[in-house]
Design a protein around this motif. Structure first.
Motif, PDB file in Angstrom:
ATOM      1  N   LEU A  26       0.837  -1.191   0.000  1.00 54.53           N
ATOM      2  CA  LEU A  26       0.000   0.000   0.000  1.00 54.53           C
ATOM      3  C   LEU A  26       0.877   1.248   0.000  1.00 54.53           C
ATOM      4  O   LEU A  26       1.902   1.275   0.676  1.00 54.53           O
ATOM      5  CB  LEU A  26      -0.897   0.017   1.241  1.00 54.53           C
ATOM      6  N   PRO A  27       0.484   2.304  -0.723  1.00 54.55           N
ATOM      7  CA  PRO A  27       1.286   3.542  -0.686  1.00 54.55           C
ATOM      8  C   PRO A  27       1.111   4.242   0.667  1.00 54.55           C
ATOM      9  O   PRO A  27       0.096   4.076   1.329  1.00 54.55           O
ATOM     10  CB  PRO A  27       0.675   4.380  -1.813  1.00 54.55           C
ATOM     11  N   VAL A  28       2.121   4.998   1.076  1.00 63.20           N
ATOM     12  CA  VAL A  28       1.999   5.765   2.326  1.00 63.20           C
ATOM     13  C   VAL A  28       1.166   7.001   2.073  1.00 63.20           C
ATOM     14  O   VAL A  28       1.169   7.550   0.962  1.00 63.20           O
ATOM     15  CB  VAL A  28       3.375   6.142   2.926  1.00 63.20           C
ATOM     16  N   GLU A  29       0.424   7.392   3.123  1.00 66.81           N
ATOM     17  CA  GLU A  29      -0.431   8.586   3.004  1.00 66.81           C
ATOM     18  C   GLU A  29       0.273   9.794   3.595  1.00 66.81           C
ATOM     19  O   GLU A  29       0.691   9.786   4.764  1.00 66.81           O
ATOM     20  CB  GLU A  29      -1.757   8.347   3.744  1.00 66.81           C
ATOM     21  N   TRP A  71      11.195   8.722   7.568  1.00 67.95           N
ATOM     22  CA  TRP A  71       9.952   8.435   8.285  1.00 67.95           C
ATOM     23  C   TRP A  71       9.289   7.118   7.875  1.00 67.95           C
ATOM     24  O   TRP A  71       8.514   6.557   8.626  1.00 67.95           O
ATOM     25  CB  TRP A  71       8.963   9.583   8.122  1.00 67.95           C
ATOM     26  N   PHE A  72       9.603   6.646   6.687  1.00 68.88           N
ATOM     27  CA  PHE A  72       8.899   5.436   6.258  1.00 68.88           C
ATOM     28  C   PHE A  72       9.764   4.191   6.180  1.00 68.88           C
ATOM     29  O   PHE A  72       9.267   3.102   6.064  1.00 68.88           O
ATOM     30  CB  PHE A  72       8.181   5.682   4.927  1.00 68.88           C
ATOM     31  N   THR A  73      11.080   4.377   6.229  1.00 66.66           N
ATOM     32  CA  THR A  73      11.893   3.159   6.217  1.00 66.66           C
ATOM     33  C   THR A  73      12.765   3.014   7.449  1.00 66.66           C
ATOM     34  O   THR A  73      13.184   1.941   7.808  1.00 66.66           O
ATOM     35  CB  THR A  73      12.783   3.083   4.949  1.00 66.66           C
ATOM     36  N   ILE A  74      13.063   4.104   8.114  1.00 67.14           N
ATOM     37  CA  ILE A  74      13.959   4.013   9.273  1.00 67.14           C
ATOM     38  C   ILE A  74      13.190   4.046  10.587  1.00 67.14           C
ATOM     39  O   ILE A  74      13.355   3.202  11.454  1.00 67.14           O
ATOM     40  CB  ILE A  74      14.996   5.163   9.256  1.00 67.14           C
ATOM     41  N   VAL A 116      -8.420  10.148   4.181  1.00 64.18           N
ATOM     42  CA  VAL A 116      -7.643   9.057   4.771  1.00 64.18           C
ATOM     43  C   VAL A 116      -6.725   9.641   5.841  1.00 64.18           C
ATOM     44  O   VAL A 116      -6.144  10.690   5.656  1.00 64.18           O
ATOM     45  CB  VAL A 116      -6.780   8.376   3.674  1.00 64.18           C
ATOM     46  N   ARG A 117      -6.637   8.939   6.963  1.00 69.48           N
ATOM     47  CA  ARG A 117      -5.748   9.421   8.025  1.00 69.48           C
ATOM     48  C   ARG A 117      -4.310   9.339   7.519  1.00 69.48           C
ATOM     49  O   ARG A 117      -3.843   8.282   7.090  1.00 69.48           O
ATOM     50  CB  ARG A 117      -5.918   8.543   9.257  1.00 69.48           C
ATOM     51  N   PRO A 118      -3.585  10.502   7.529  1.00 64.88           N
ATOM     52  CA  PRO A 118      -2.235  10.477   6.968  1.00 64.88           C
ATOM     53  C   PRO A 118      -1.224   9.775   7.886  1.00 64.88           C
ATOM     54  O   PRO A 118      -1.407   9.724   9.104  1.00 64.88           O
ATOM     55  CB  PRO A 118      -1.891  11.968   6.831  1.00 64.88           C
ATOM     56  N   ASP A 119      -0.194   9.235   7.299  1.00 63.73           N
ATOM     57  CA  ASP A 119       0.901   8.623   8.065  1.00 63.73           C
ATOM     58  C   ASP A 119       1.919   9.684   8.475  1.00 63.73           C
ATOM     59  O   ASP A 119       2.699   9.496   9.404  1.00 63.73           O
ATOM     60  CB  ASP A 119       1.617   7.572   7.211  1.00 63.73           C
ATOM     61  N   LEU A 120       1.897  10.814   7.735  1.00 68.16           N
ATOM     62  CA  LEU A 120       2.866  11.878   7.995  1.00 68.16           C
ATOM     63  C   LEU A 120       2.255  13.202   7.548  1.00 68.16           C
ATOM     64  O   LEU A 120       1.555  13.267   6.540  1.00 68.16           O
ATOM     65  CB  LEU A 120       4.167  11.611   7.195  1.00 68.16           C
ATOM     66  N   LEU A 124      -0.292  11.644  -1.982  1.00 65.06           N
ATOM     67  CA  LEU A 124      -0.157  12.970  -1.393  1.00 65.06           C
ATOM     68  C   LEU A 124      -1.479  13.709  -1.439  1.00 65.06           C
ATOM     69  O   LEU A 124      -2.083  13.849  -2.500  1.00 65.06           O
ATOM     70  CB  LEU A 124       0.925  13.768  -2.145  1.00 65.06           C
ATOM     71  N   SER A 125      -1.945  14.134  -0.284  1.00 60.35           N
ATOM     72  CA  SER A 125      -3.118  15.010  -0.234  1.00 60.35           C
ATOM     73  C   SER A 125      -2.625  16.405   0.107  1.00 60.35           C
ATOM     74  O   SER A 125      -1.690  16.566   0.899  1.00 60.35           O
ATOM     75  CB  SER A 125      -4.096  14.563   0.847  1.00 60.35           C
TER      76      SER A 125
END
Lengths: 151, 514
Positions: A8-11, A139-142, A61-65, A38-39
């Motif tokens: 799934l793509p990150v939000e 933020w998404f891999t580390i 959608v609730r964002p991840d960042l 990206l929103s």
């Protein structure tokens, strides 16, 4: 973070009023490795409505960042940051302050309001793209985020 | 018919004569004694005494009279005061006495007999019997030269002080213990545009507005407690003009130590005050305009950054995406646009940094300049290493400064010295000395130097002495240095010789530190 394993793509929510910066961020993210959605919202009021799924954002959608600019119309970034961090539900979403300001007091204020990190937009394009890529990467891999942050 | 005395009768007569003789002898002795007494008074009198006859001819005089006249006795005796006297009024006074009245003379007199000039007071009197028979005349002379001199001196002194008080540029007032004005000088009358009579016997309160009545009232309370310090008081002149004055009161006490009022010197400071106010207004105006200018520079550079970043970013994006895909001209144009926008960004950043001096990190506190210097040196670590720069310093003071600004100052000056190095590796020496009330810092290098005619220009914002290609930078560094030094109340200047090196000097007031 199981969602990425599932492909799934990150939000990401970008709060930015300058279309030029929005486009540059998009360009930067485009060159990155992580698949993302990206929103974009243009002011502080919209940002909070998006996060609380109010009005036209009921399907948001609730964002991840959150990438947050400080100088925004209607409700500025500092207020948005303060509201997010004092909201029990939203406070765990990492907020990256991405601004042009290098002012000490802005930096201090942002961290006092519990910003997760503060980044000054590099004036050089190559550096800007590099920074956007690193944000993504970091933020998404580390970083290890709590499970409920993505729920 | 003859009568023959008897023996007893003769004996009786002898006894009578003997008795008479004794009585006469007693009287004579009494008279002699009385005569002696009066002679003594006559001779030793502190007044000159002269005895003259009905014609005014001097019959006798005492020693003191001779002294007053400055003449020997033989010249004085026989002198006719009515016919030979030199002074008409004196002659009249003598004549008046001879006519039976009291003759008085008061004034300067030059004696004929001794040619002595004195200030005299003479009183002539004539002695007559009850029937009006002339018995003799006397004159009493008093030398009043000393008294006159003292009177004259007092008069002159009084005149001198009166002139001084009347013509002085300060107003003078005396008021009694009931606050009534008992004296004013001319200057105070002019100040208040009133006549003396308008002021005398009035109270100061009558020439003051309400606010200043309160001031005076307060001062009066202090005065009762024995405090007599100068204070500011604004009078209202008869034409409504406000006269700002400094009142300097002195208490007046009588011999018993009772407060009897005060003596006040009143200095008109209206024009001085106006000048001060104008100056203060000008200073405020200047401060405001400076602040506005800084605000403008800050806002301009801050707000201009945004659109410029867009231009720079997108021309760079163009270069990134389309380099080599358009024609050669396009590549060149894009390149110029990229370079120009980058340079503009640097300048705006520099301008922003310049406008921030003092506005940000301006708080001053006691700081050790050696520590500040070390901090600056650390910041320049890479540059120092790359250029093999040798930086030395003497002992540096502890001053009340903004440490971050002073650090930036050191950093800019040392960085500047390294940047403009000559053939040899840069050698930079920093020293400080207390000169008068200021610390004089010197930053000396062995760099390329420059011609002294440019010594002022290098401190102007964005002024450079070299082409863009020769040395990097916008020309902001020294402008910031100047602003930092001036922020601390000091001065900065430079001496340089091409090929020999440059010395920067700057001062920081010692009152800023210890």
């Amino acid at each position: 973070m199981t969602f990425r394993n599932q492909g799934l793509p990150v939000e990401i929510l970008l709060v930015e009023d300058n279309p030029g910066d929005v486009r540059l961020t998009i360009e930067g993210l485009k060159e990155g490795k992580v698949r993302n959605n990206l929103s974009v919202v243009e002011d502080g009021v919209e940002a909070l409505a998006f996060l609380r799924k109010e009005g036209k954002y009921s399907d948001a959608v609730r964002p991840d960042l959150i990438l947050l600019d400080l100088n925004l119309p209607k409700k500025d970034g500092r207020e948005v940051l303060s509201e997010i961090k004092s909201d029990n539900d939203l406070c765990r979403i990492p907020v990256v302050v991405l601004t042009t300001s290098k002012a000490e007091q802005d930096i201090l204020k942002a961290y006092s309001l519990h910003a997760n990190c503060y980044i000054t937009k590099p004036v050089d394009l190559d550096q800007f793209i590099a920074v956007v890529e690193s944000i993504e990467d970091f933020w998404f891999t580390i970083v290890k985020l709590p499970r409920d942050a993505s729920q | 018919m003859s009568h023959k005395p008897t023996y007893e009768a003769l004996e009786q007569r002898v006894r009578e004569l003997e008795k008479e003789r004794l009585a006469w002898l007693g009287a004579e002795e009494a008279m002699l004694r009385s005569e002696e007494r009066y002679r003594m008074i006559f001779n030793h009198s502190p007044l000159g005494i002269v005895h003259f006859d009905q014609q005014g001819i001097i019959l006798d005089c005492n020693e003191h009279f001779l002294e007053v006249m400055g003449a020997p006795k033989d010249k004085v005796i026989g002198f006719n005061m009515v016919t030979s006297g030199a002074n008409k009024e004196m002659r009249h006074a003598v004549q008046k006495a001879l006519d039976g009245e009291l003759g008085v003379y008061d004034g300067e007199y030059c004696s004929v007999t001794g040619e002595k000039r004195t200030q005299l007071r003479a009183i002539y009197n004539c002695l007559t019997t009850e029937e009006g028979k002339f018995l003799g005349a006397v004159g009493l002379f008093e030398d009043i030269s000393e008294t006159r001199r003292a009177e004259q001196a007092l008069k002159e002194s009084e005149q001198r002080y009166r002139t001084l008080v009347e013509t002085m540029n300060e107003g003078v007032m005396i008021r009694n213990e009931h606050e009534r004005i008992t004296y004013v000088n001319e200057r105070l009358c002019r100040m208040l545009n009133l006549s003396r009579n308008d002021i005398l016997d009035h109270s100061s309160i009558e020439f003051l507005d309400e606010e200043n009545q309160t001031v005076l009232w307060g001062e009066r309370q202090k005065r009762l407690q024995g405090v007599h310090e100068p204070y500011e008081l604004t009078w209202t002149a008869s034409d409504g003009q406000k006269i700002i004055t400094i009142m300097s009161p002195r208490p007046i006490y009588d011999e018993e130590g009772m407060f009897r009022g005060s003596f006040v010197i009143i200095t008109d400071i209206t024009s001085r005050k106006k000048a001060e106010d104008a100056l203060a207004k000008q200073a405020r105006e200047l401060e405001r305009s400076n602040l506005e200018l800084e605000q403008f520079a800050y806002v301009a550079s801050h707000d201009m950054q945004e659109p410029l970043r867009m231009i720079a970013s997108y021309v760079q994006l163009l270069a990134r995406r389309y380099k080599g895909k358009l024609d050669e001209d396009a590549d060149e144009f894009i390149n110029f646009a990229v370079e120009g926008s980058k340079r503009m960004q640097t300048m705006i950043n520099d301008l922003l940094a310049y406008s921030r001096v003092g506005r940000v990190n301006g708080e001053t506190q006691s700081a050790n300049c050696e520590e500040i210097f070390e901090w600056a040196k650390e910041n320049l670590g890479t540059v120092i290493e790359e250029n093999q720069a040798v930086i030395t310093h003497d002992s540096l003071p502890t001053l009340v400064v903004s440490a971050s600004l002073l650090g930036l100052l050191f950093q800019n000056l040392i960085g500047n010295a390294i940047k403009f190095h000559g053939q040899a590796p840069p050698e930079i020496h920093i020293s400080a000395a207390l000169v008068d009330e200021e610390w004089l810092f010197t930053v000396q290098d062995n760099g390329v130097g420059f011609e002294s005619q440019y010594a002022d220009r290098i401190f102007v914002i964005f002024q450079r002495l070299h082409g863009v290609g020769a040395y990097p930078g916008t020309g902001i560094g020294l402008a910031i240095c100047k602003k930092i030094v001036e922020y601390h109340g000091g001065k900065i200047w430079v001496q340089s010789t091409p090929g020999q090196g440059t010395t920067f000097y700057f001062t920081i007031p010692a009152s800023q530190g210890n």
